[in-house]
Scaffold this motif. Structure first.
Motif, short mmCIF file in Angstrom:
data_model
loop_
_atom_site.label_atom_id
_atom_site.label_comp_id
_atom_site.label_asym_id
_atom_site.label_seq_id
_atom_site.Cartn_x
_atom_site.Cartn_y
_atom_site.Cartn_z
N ILE A 124 0.90 -1.07 -0.02
CA ILE A 124 0.02 -0.02 0.09
C ILE A 124 0.95 1.24 -0.06
O ILE A 124 2.04 1.39 0.87
CB ILE A 124 -1.02 -0.01 1.24
N GLY A 125 0.63 2.20 -1.21
CA GLY A 125 1.56 3.55 -0.99
C GLY A 125 2.59 3.42 -1.72
O GLY A 125 3.45 4.44 -1.46
N SER A 126 2.90 2.08 -2.23
CA SER A 126 4.50 1.90 -3.01
C SER A 126 4.00 1.69 -4.51
O SER A 126 3.01 1.75 -4.99
CB SER A 126 5.03 0.87 -2.30
N ASP A 127 5.23 1.62 -5.34
CA ASP A 127 5.14 1.52 -6.74
C ASP A 127 4.79 0.27 -6.94
O ASP A 127 4.73 -0.22 -8.18
CB ASP A 127 6.59 1.95 -7.27
N VAL A 128 4.66 -0.81 -6.07
CA VAL A 128 4.31 -2.26 -6.42
C VAL A 128 2.73 -2.23 -7.18
O VAL A 128 2.65 -2.87 -7.97
CB VAL A 128 4.05 -3.08 -4.99
N MET A 129 2.11 -1.20 -6.67
CA MET A 129 0.68 -0.96 -7.26
C MET A 129 0.90 -0.67 -8.59
O MET A 129 0.17 -1.19 -9.41
CB MET A 129 -0.12 -0.28 -6.50
N ARG A 130 1.94 0.15 -8.81
CA ARG A 130 1.93 1.01 -10.29
C ARG A 130 2.53 -0.09 -11.27
O ARG A 130 1.98 -0.15 -12.38
CB ARG A 130 2.74 2.06 -10.17
N VAL A 131 3.42 -0.90 -10.74
CA VAL A 131 4.18 -1.90 -11.65
C VAL A 131 3.36 -3.06 -11.99
O VAL A 131 3.62 -3.91 -12.69
CB VAL A 131 5.62 -2.11 -11.33
N ASN A 132 2.24 -3.44 -11.08
CA ASN A 132 1.58 -4.41 -10.98
C ASN A 132 0.25 -3.85 -11.17
O ASN A 132 -0.76 -4.13 -10.28
CB ASN A 132 1.65 -5.41 -10.00
N PRO A 133 -0.21 -3.50 -12.12
CA PRO A 133 -1.72 -3.00 -12.48
C PRO A 133 -2.86 -3.74 -12.25
O PRO A 133 -3.85 -3.97 -12.14
CB PRO A 133 -1.77 -2.40 -13.81
N LEU A 135 -2.75 -6.26 -9.50
CA LEU A 135 -3.31 -6.23 -8.21
C LEU A 135 -4.63 -5.37 -7.73
O LEU A 135 -4.58 -4.32 -8.37
CB LEU A 135 -2.01 -5.61 -7.43
N ARG A 136 -5.36 -5.89 -6.84
CA ARG A 136 -6.42 -5.17 -6.38
C ARG A 136 -6.43 -4.94 -5.11
O ARG A 136 -5.46 -5.67 -4.45
CB ARG A 136 -7.75 -6.02 -6.72
N THR A 137 -7.07 -4.17 -4.35
CA THR A 137 -7.24 -4.01 -3.04
C THR A 137 -8.56 -4.40 -2.42
O THR A 137 -9.36 -4.51 -3.02
CB THR A 137 -7.00 -2.25 -2.53
N VAL A 138 -8.71 -4.50 -1.31
CA VAL A 138 -9.80 -5.07 -0.36
C VAL A 138 -10.14 -4.17 0.82
O VAL A 138 -9.09 -3.65 1.31
CB VAL A 138 -9.93 -6.27 -0.16
N THR A 139 -11.27 -3.70 1.12
CA THR A 139 -11.53 -2.86 2.50
C THR A 139 -11.86 -3.82 3.34
O THR A 139 -12.93 -4.78 3.26
CB THR A 139 -12.69 -1.82 2.02
N SER A 140 -11.51 -3.90 4.61
CA SER A 140 -11.88 -4.82 5.92
C SER A 140 -13.40 -4.46 6.05
O SER A 140 -13.87 -3.40 5.78
CB SER A 140 -11.31 -4.14 7.01
N PRO A 141 -14.17 -5.36 6.19
CA PRO A 141 -15.51 -5.46 6.37
C PRO A 141 -15.81 -5.01 8.05
O PRO A 141 -17.09 -5.03 8.56
CB PRO A 141 -15.99 -6.79 6.35
N TYR A 142 -14.76 -4.64 8.84
CA TYR A 142 -14.93 -4.54 9.98
C TYR A 142 -14.51 -3.04 10.43
O TYR A 142 -13.49 -2.64 9.78
CB TYR A 142 -14.14 -5.59 10.94
N ALA A 143 -15.12 -2.41 11.27
CA ALA A 143 -14.35 -1.16 11.80
C ALA A 143 -13.30 -1.40 12.88
O ALA A 143 -13.54 -1.92 13.86
CB ALA A 143 -15.81 -0.36 12.55
N ASP A 144 -12.14 -1.00 12.34
CA ASP A 144 -10.99 -1.42 13.04
C ASP A 144 -10.79 -0.69 14.21
O ASP A 144 -9.70 -1.02 14.74
CB ASP A 144 -9.81 -1.48 11.91
N GLY A 145 -11.21 0.68 14.27
CA GLY A 145 -10.64 1.44 15.54
C GLY A 145 -11.71 2.36 15.94
O GLY A 145 -12.85 2.10 15.28
N PHE A 153 -6.44 -3.17 2.28
CA PHE A 153 -5.12 -3.96 2.08
C PHE A 153 -5.10 -4.12 0.74
O PHE A 153 -5.89 -4.09 -0.27
CB PHE A 153 -5.39 -5.07 2.83
N VAL A 154 -3.88 -4.69 0.37
CA VAL A 154 -3.52 -5.40 -1.05
C VAL A 154 -4.14 -6.55 -0.77
O VAL A 154 -4.05 -7.44 0.06
CB VAL A 154 -1.99 -5.50 -1.28
N ALA A 155 -4.82 -6.91 -2.00
CA ALA A 155 -5.53 -8.42 -2.07
C ALA A 155 -4.41 -9.32 -2.92
O ALA A 155 -4.51 -9.32 -4.01
CB ALA A 155 -6.90 -8.54 -2.67
N MET A 156 -3.48 -9.93 -1.85
CA MET A 156 -2.53 -10.57 -2.95
C MET A 156 -2.98 -12.04 -3.25
O MET A 156 -3.46 -12.54 -2.56
CB MET A 156 -1.33 -10.66 -1.68
N PRO A 157 -2.89 -12.17 -4.61
CA PRO A 157 -3.51 -13.37 -4.98
C PRO A 157 -2.53 -14.64 -4.58
O PRO A 157 -1.42 -14.48 -4.56
CB PRO A 157 -3.09 -13.12 -6.59
#
Length: 288
Positions: A124-133, A135-145, A153-157
């Motif tokens: 998250i926030g790095s060039d990993v997402m740019r060079v691997n278009p 990749l997808r992200t997911v949002t937590s289904p829970y209120a974390d704080g 989060f990154v959804a790592m396949p």
């Protein structure tokens, strides 16, 4: 329970062109080099290789066997960037999926647990997402704080493997594998993420001997995730296999500064016994 022992050539004969192949170890540490050398003696190509890359990646890339590489790095440790990998990449020889080390681990863990992906903060926030278009992200289904923010989060396949090759210090004939060095290098995840797994080792021993002088925690691989066991003394050379032997720095330097064609002609023209004899002859020449 059956005897799973086989030769390096018998192990790689079960691989096929176009497979997704995981290779254990880390950089230039405890790589299943005897199995990689056996693979190079076949006509198998068009591989998707999944590896914390070292000379396994360098040799396969230089030989033109890789279609796609999934990795977090390709290094010889004491030589920061694997030179044969670099040369192949610079000429566009294969497709590359480069991810963070933790993302790579979670991809293996997802595959080992037969999950399609696992969420991970790394990336998250790095060039990993740019060079691997892809990749997808997911949002937590829970209120974390207390603020109720749902974290992204990154959804790592999952890194599902058709086959895996790893190297252990010891194994028994049933497929239980033991490491005696400082780090497991995720070799258990490689085997669990694969449909078939082939384990080379410095020595095949009786099952009872595995825990005779070492703690049960050193039994990294369970026989249920291992297809074949290959006894290959010095089979990780020139990478390290501590405590049996360290990295052969002088030979690694030779490898890194020699063209693949020249290296292959001198060291890869025969079977594993021929390789070991060629290394001994080189040492003798060097010491004269």
């Amino acid at each position: 329970m059956s005897d799973k022992t086989m030769t390096p050539d018998e192990a790689v004969s079960r691989l096929r062109t176009g497979m997704t192949l995981g290779i254990g170890g880390w950089g230039s540490r405890r790589k299943p080099m005897a199995l990689v050398r056996a693979l190079l003696r076949t006509g198998i190509t068009d591989l998707t290789v999944v590896s914390y890359g070292g000379p396994d990646v360098g040799l396969l890339a230089a030989a033109g066997r890789i279609r796609k590489l999934v990795t977090a790095f390709a290094t010889l440790d004491s030589i920061p960037l694997e030179p044969h990998y670099r040369a192949a990449r610079e000429r566009g020889a294969f497709e590359l999926m480069e991810v963070d080390e933790a993302m790579f681990m979670w991809g293996l863990r997802a595959a080992a647990n037969r999950l399609p992906f696992l969420p991970v903060r790394a990336g998250i926030g790095s060039d990993v997402m740019r060079v691997n278009p892809g990749l997808r992200t997911v949002t937590s289904p829970y209120a974390d704080g207390p603020s109720g923010i749902r974290e992204e989060f990154v959804a790592m396949p999952a890194l599902r493997l058709d086959a895996a090759l790893v190297h252990m210090n010891r194994a028994d004939r049933l497929g239980n594998g033991q490491y005696l060095g400082p780090d497991p290098y995720f070799d258990d995840l490689f085997c669990e993420a694969a449909d078939t797994a082939y384990v080379s080792c410095e020595r095949v021993v009786d099952t009872a001997e595995l825990t005779k002088e070492a703690a049960p925690q050193t039994l990294l691989l369970d026989r249920s995730s291992v297809t074949g066991v290959v006894e290959t003394p010095n089979g990780a050379h020139f990478t390290s296999c501590v405590p049996d032997y360290g990295r052969d720095e002088a030979f690694q330097k030779l490898y890194a500064t020699t063209s693949y064609a020249e290296f292959a002609e001198r060291f890869l023209g025969g079977d594993e016994h021929a390789y070991q004899r060629a290394v001994q002859a080189w040492r003798k020449e060097r010491n004269q």
